[in-house]
Design an enzyme around this catalytic site. Structure first.
Site, mmCIF file in Angstrom:
data_model
loop_
_atom_site.group_PDB
_atom_site.id
_atom_site.type_symbol
_atom_site.label_atom_id
_atom_site.label_comp_id
_atom_site.label_asym_id
_atom_site.label_seq_id
_atom_site.Cartn_x
_atom_site.Cartn_y
_atom_site.Cartn_z
ATOM 1 N N TYR A 42 0.848 -1.204 0.000
ATOM 2 C CA TYR A 42 0.000 0.000 0.000
ATOM 3 C C TYR A 42 0.882 1.253 0.000
ATOM 4 O O TYR A 42 1.529 1.562 1.003
ATOM 5 C CB TYR A 42 -0.927 0.029 1.210
ATOM 6 C CG TYR A 42 -1.943 -1.084 1.278
ATOM 7 C CD1 TYR A 42 -2.314 -1.822 0.154
ATOM 8 C CD2 TYR A 42 -2.551 -1.409 2.482
ATOM 9 C CE1 TYR A 42 -3.245 -2.832 0.227
ATOM 10 C CE2 TYR A 42 -3.504 -2.425 2.566
ATOM 11 C CZ TYR A 42 -3.839 -3.136 1.443
ATOM 12 O OH TYR A 42 -4.763 -4.145 1.526
ATOM 13 N N GLY A 69 -12.040 1.147 5.740
ATOM 14 C CA GLY A 69 -11.075 2.215 5.527
ATOM 15 C C GLY A 69 -11.609 3.572 5.950
ATOM 16 O O GLY A 69 -12.817 3.769 6.106
ATOM 17 N N ARG A 104 -10.176 7.848 5.316
ATOM 18 C CA ARG A 104 -9.095 8.723 4.854
ATOM 19 C C ARG A 104 -8.929 9.973 5.711
ATOM 20 O O ARG A 104 -7.955 10.698 5.569
ATOM 21 C CB ARG A 104 -9.334 9.112 3.397
ATOM 22 C CG ARG A 104 -9.390 7.894 2.486
ATOM 23 C CD ARG A 104 -9.601 8.246 1.040
ATOM 24 N NE ARG A 104 -8.455 8.922 0.480
ATOM 25 C CZ ARG A 104 -8.255 9.114 -0.826
ATOM 26 N NH1 ARG A 104 -9.149 8.660 -1.680
ATOM 27 N NH2 ARG A 104 -7.204 9.742 -1.259
#
Length: 322
Positions: free
Chosen positions: A67, A288, A290
């Site tokens: 990643y 996830g 951000r």
């Protein structure tokens, strides 16, 4: 800011780890400029997202060496250094790269990879180390043997696989036990249901699914216009679920999730996560975030569950012909 209850935890396979129902997924925080990027990403936002997750009680983080070509692991390491929380740290191997930044899939460098991951994460031991992809297939036995060796040596506590088929897991089990499988699973990607989930349940293999919101598509924040404006290096632009003819029906599904969510004051993405957790063979879901605001929106997934009637309501939509 109120911190929600973390809800019940669930044991991961044959390990001693009790996981919260969602964990922090660190794919997107790898940043831009690599093959499977989500577009540009500010590290300060990533660290704030991790801190918010941990403050809320999420007790595990899943990342991978590939990643951001090492960058996600570095960011996770920095975030953990500046936090009083000590979550379980999971990462993955078998996708390597060189100075040209091109990704090469091999299981022959796992021993070398684990040292780099330990350094980037700034930890002495990795709680769960996983083979990211079983590619090339003829290296599965060699790769899993190395993983078992690393576990015996104490560099990693538990070992798992990601994206493996039933036959590949059967081959690995002849060498050493598998703690967990990490597959993609969402209401619009159900390929693991017929064979893989029953196999894992039978053999006591934990399952931590990734992309329960189909890479953001089921969050409720996605529109056709937003997708059209995605950065050139956002891999999602080229995936079939984000393009017609599937996109319109997927966005129609989101409206159903929105309707169900409004009954409980939760976002569509939380409903999408809960749908995957309704499956008994799933231990926990990777989610996830951000930035801290995105994390805030999915925190109710720690405790929110669908009723059987609501699960059936989604099922009726999924089985109806477009």
């Amino acid at each position: 800011m109120t911190t929600p209850s973390i809800g019940t935890t669930k044991k991961l396979g044959n390990s001693d780890m009790q996981l919260t129902s969602i964990g922090f997924g660190a794919w997107a925080i790898g940043g831009g400029d690599w093959q499977y990027a989500w577009g540009p990403q500010e590290d300060s936002d990533s660290i704030a997202a991790i801190h918010r997750s941990l403050d809320a009680g999420i007790n595990w983080i899943d990342t991978a060496a590939v990643y951001g070509l090492g960058h996600s692991e570095e960011v996770v390491g920095k975030a953990l250094k500046s936090s009083s929380h000590k979550p379980y740290v999971f990462t993955k191997s078998s996708m390597t790269w060189g100075e040209d930044r091109q990704i090469v899939q091999t299981m022959k460098k796992i021993r070398e990879e684990v040292e780099q991951s330990l350094r980037r994460l700034q930890v002495e031991t990795i709680d769960l180390y996983q083979i990211h992809w079983p590619v090339p297939d003829d290296e599965v036995e060699e790769g899993w043997t190395t993983m078992a060796d690393l576990q015996r040596e104490g560099k990693v506590r538990w070992i798992g696989v990601s994206n493996f088929s039933v036959s590949q897991m059967e081959r690995a089990l002849k060498i050493a036990p598998i703690t967990s499988l990490q597959p993609p699973y969402s209401m619009i990607n159900r390929s693991i249901e017929p064979e893989i989930l029953p196999f894992c349940a039978k053999h006591g293999i934990g399952v931590i699914n990734y992309s329960p919101m189909q890479s953001g598509l089921l969050t409720g924040a996605m529109t056709a216009e937003r997708i059209a404006k995605m950065p050139a290096d956002d891999f999602r632009r080229n995936t079939k679920q984000f393009k017609e003819p599937l996109l319109s029906r997927n966005l129609e599904l989101v409206e159903l999730l929105r309707t169900i969510g409004k009954r409980h004051n939760v976002e569509p993405g939380v409903v999408a996560i809960a749908w995957t957790l309704h499956q008994p063979a799933i231990t926990a879901a990777i989610v996830g975030g951000r930035n801290a605001k995105q994390v805030e929106g999915v925190l109710p997934a720690l405790t929110f569950r669908l009723s059987d009637a609501e699960y059936a309501e989604v099922g009726d939509f999924l089985t109806a012909k477009p």
